[in-house]
Design a protein around this motif. Structure first.
Motif, PDB file in Angstrom:
ATOM      1  N   SER A  16       0.855  -1.186   0.000  1.00 27.48           N
ATOM      2  CA  SER A  16       0.000   0.000   0.000  1.00 27.48           C
ATOM      3  C   SER A  16       0.888   1.232   0.000  1.00 27.48           C
ATOM      4  O   SER A  16       1.951   1.244   0.637  1.00 27.48           O
ATOM      5  CB  SER A  16      -0.929   0.013   1.219  1.00 27.48           C
ATOM      6  N   SER A  20      -1.123   8.045   0.065  1.00 28.43           N
ATOM      7  CA  SER A  20      -2.505   8.053  -0.412  1.00 28.43           C
ATOM      8  C   SER A  20      -3.329   6.885   0.099  1.00 28.43           C
ATOM      9  O   SER A  20      -4.561   6.909  -0.033  1.00 28.43           O
ATOM     10  CB  SER A  20      -2.526   8.054  -1.945  1.00 28.43           C
ATOM     11  N   GLU A  22      -3.351   3.989  -1.238  1.00 27.01           N
ATOM     12  CA  GLU A  22      -3.708   3.166  -2.399  1.00 27.01           C
ATOM     13  C   GLU A  22      -3.185   1.742  -2.220  1.00 27.01           C
ATOM     14  O   GLU A  22      -2.036   1.524  -1.833  1.00 27.01           O
ATOM     15  CB  GLU A  22      -3.115   3.785  -3.659  1.00 27.01           C
TER      16      GLU A  22
END
Length: 694
Positions: A16, A20, A22
């Motif tokens: 990850s 962010s 993500e």
């Protein structure tokens, strides 16, 4: 107390982005890690290629930097102190910590080249007169200039390399740089040279860890914004204990997965070099990869300074220990033969490609075949490496388990540097030189350190020559093929004409190895840098076998009381018989059909073809029943012939109307002596009677 460094391989299946949040899938993570390893590999290759010269290798071997200071042990610091800088390609932004990792990997590759350089220089300086074999004096001269720890297999390989160069150029190589090209660099990132600006490692619980590392977002990052922090969750294998200290890992991509080689340190107790009374000795063999024997030292005393004076004798329990890797060795020999065939074919295709131009219509087909053979060769080499590693750790685990079960505090092995046999045994050692002996030694040292067991090497010369019972360097063994062929020449079995000893050759050698170790342990020396222990002085002594008295059975007591034979010979049916029974002619169906007189078709009672099989007599050796499993009770399929299916995962399964066996693993299981725990009396756990020495 000390620490033992171990490496465990973990796999990162996802990550990850820290900024962010993500979620990075496995495929994207593999691609980004591959970009990072590619940048580090290119930088490392530039350093190695630029410094692959005699002057630069001399500067690294001198151990002094440009300012005259001693080079540090860390590779990246030594490279920078020598002034060997490197810069990325134009337009590519790489942080200083990535440059550190590349310089560390380059320093390790160049320092390994320094070791090969010393070995090659020693071989060239003491080149033998006869290229086929060295004499004893030539071996002694070569050992005098070689660094300690160089095995005979490494000497043989480097000698062949120098001989090939001599045959091609008719002169000796002036240096390693003429003999070899710059070494290839692996696509990996050695994060041990980095700090918190590139990675952090945190352990969460007993079985998980988080690796936080900066990865590029594009293949060629142009600025700092093209780099981002990624968090990689790692599942720790069960071999990592909770008290282990995790270290900076090495990241690479292998078979479409992100592999993290995670080193960790565990505290251990250092085994003493002397003061051992119980030990195990292991001899290298051909079919039996390891043959061992346990020994106990008696009548030893300690001096005021703590040294042990071993003026006693060694007693063995007489139980042979053998690790038979015949199946694995046969498979490895076949794979090596196939590897040599593919290598010769690859070289032949390469020579054909060099003779034609790319405009030739045959060039495309030859290049495709050349690439295909190269890929097959790499796959075969990887398979051989996997089998060698599996066999090495299996044999090492077995040897350490035997030592722990016997209560031994030391393991004695033959020194591979002095293992150089002649004759048929020499050809066997030449076949095994490329196998797993060096890996087994390192694995045994690693596993024995966890059990506080010392590992010491002893000289290998003469262990199979003299008798372990009566031959302290005088009684020479007679080697024969088998115990019932003592007058023939061989190498498997050992027989002593003086005392009548008759046993396996490797077993006798194992007893002499444990005797040399226990009696000469006061001469044990520890290497300053590697910590390896060795005995260079040969101290010979006879080995006595312990007999375990057993309580006589009821039948034995009755036979002793009645003065009768315990195992009487069965009465013969015909005492007048003085010759063997002649072989009777056997009538079979084929003989009856070939002989017109005995053919049942020509008889009046056998006109019908339906009675033909009933009238034909079968041999008495043919079994009446089916020797293979019958077809399954239900279904029209038929199970293959062979052994009956065993319950569990190896049981055949049925797909449609066809019975298929369970897919095999492809690894031949080795046969080894089972591990049995012995008591302090060197007997079975239920035995309390002291032993008697034979």
């Amino acid at each position: 107390m000390s620490t033992l460094t171990v490496t465990a391989t973990c796999t990162a299946y996802g990550a990850s982005v820290e900024a962010s949040g993500e979620v990075v899938a496995q495929g994207v993570l593999v691609r980004r890690v591959a970009w990072l390893t590619g940048l580090a590999r290119d930088l490392t290759a530039c350093i190695v290629a630029a410094r692959w010269s005699v002057a630069d290798l001399d500067a690294l071997a001198s151990g002094r930097g440009l300012d005259g200071r001693v080079l540090p042990s860390k590779g990246w610091m030594a490279v920078r102190r020598l002034g060997w800088g490197v810069s990325p390609a134009a337009g590519v932004h790489v942080c200083d910590r990535v440059l550190r990792c590349a310089q560390e990997q380059a320093a390790r590759a160049l320092r390994l080249a320094l070791h090969r350089r010393v070995v090659v220089a020693a071989i060239v300086a003491t080149w033998p007169r006869d290229q086929g074999a060295r004499t004893g004096a030539e071996w002694a001269a070569l050992r005098a200039v070689l660094p300690s720890g160089v095995s005979a297999a490494e000497i043989r390989n480097r000698t062949r390399q120098v001989r090939a160069y001599l045959d091609a150029h008719e002169v000796f190589p002036a240096d390693l740089t003429e003999l070899e090209q710059p070494p290839k660099v692996a696509a990996q990132v050695v994060l041990a040279a980095a700090d918190r600006q590139l990675l952090t490692l945190q352990r969460i619980g007993d079985h998980r860890a988080l690796l936080r590392v900066r990865l590029p977002l594009v293949e060629f990052p142009a600025c700092a914004r093209d780099w981002a922090w990624h968090v990689l969750p790692l599942a720790l294998p069960p071999t990592v204990p909770p008290e282990a200290k995790l270290c900076a890992p090495t990241v690479r991509v292998s078979k479409g997965r992100v592999r993290v080689d995670l080193p960790f340190k565990i505290p251990i107790t250092v085994a003493p070099a002397t003061g051992h009374t119980v030990g195990c000795g292991f001899d290298w063999g051909l079919n039996t990869l390891l043959t061992g024997a346990a020994g106990c030292l008696t009548d030893s005393r300690e001096t005021s300074d703590g040294r042990t004076i071993d003026n006693g004798r060694v007693i063995s329990d007489g139980r042979p220990l053998a690790y038979d890797a015949r199946g694995v060795s046969a498979k490895l020999h076949r794979l090596r033969a196939e590897r040599e065939h593919l290598a010769a074919k690859h070289c032949h295709l390469e020579r054909l490609l060099a003779r034609i131009t790319p405009a030739d219509p045959r060039h495309a087909a030859l290049r495709t075949a050349w690439q295909r053979v190269g890929v097959e060769h790499e796959r075969l080499c990887a398979r051989i490496r996997y089998l060698n590693k599996a066999l090495a750790w299996s044999a090492a685990r077995w040897a350490v388990d035997q030592a722990v079960a016997a209560g031994a505090t030391v393991i004695y092995l033959e020194d591979l540097a002095t293992l150089e046999a002649r004759g048929r045994r020499g050809r066997a050692n030449a076949r095994l030189s490329g196998q797993v002996r060096g890996q087994i030694v390192e694995a045994i040292r690693h596993l024995a350190a966890k059990h506080t067991i010392a590992v010491v090497t002893v000289p290998a010369r003469g262990t199979s020559k003299y008798c372990p019972r009566c031959g302290t360097g005088t009684s020479v063994l007679r080697h024969c093929p088998a115990p019932d062929r003592l007058t023939e020449k061989g190498w498997t079995w050992a027989y002593c004409p003086a005392c009548g000893l008759s046993c396996d050759r490797d077993r006798a050698a194992a007893e002499r190895i444990v005797s040399r170790g226990l009696l000469g342990q006061h001469t044990t020396r520890t290497h300053r840098s590697t910590g390896a222990r060795a005995i260079a002085t040969v101290v010979e002594g006879n080995v006595a076998r312990a007999r375990r008295p057993r309580k006589p059975t009821r039948a034995a007591r009755r036979a002793r009381r009645t003065r009768t034979d315990l195992h009487p010979r069965p009465a013969a049916r015909d005492r007048s018989k003085n010759r063997p029974t002649p072989k009777r002619p056997t009538r079979t169906l084929n003989n009856s059909l070939n002989n017109p007189k005995d053919n049942p078709i020509n008889s009046s009672a056998g006109r019908s073809a339906n009675n033909l099989a009933d009238q034909a007599m079968t041999s008495s050796r043919v079994p009446d029943r089916r020797t293979v499993p019958a077809p399954p009770p239900s279904g029209s399929g038929q199970r293959p012939a062979g052994q009956a299916p065993k319950p569990g995962r190896h049981q055949p399964y049925r797909t449609g109307h066809v019975w298929n066996s369970h897919p095999r693993t492809g690894f031949h299981h080795a046969k080894a002596t089972p591990v049995l725990t012995l008591t302090e009396h060197r007997g079975s756990p239920k035995q309390t009677t002291p032993i008697r020495v034979a």
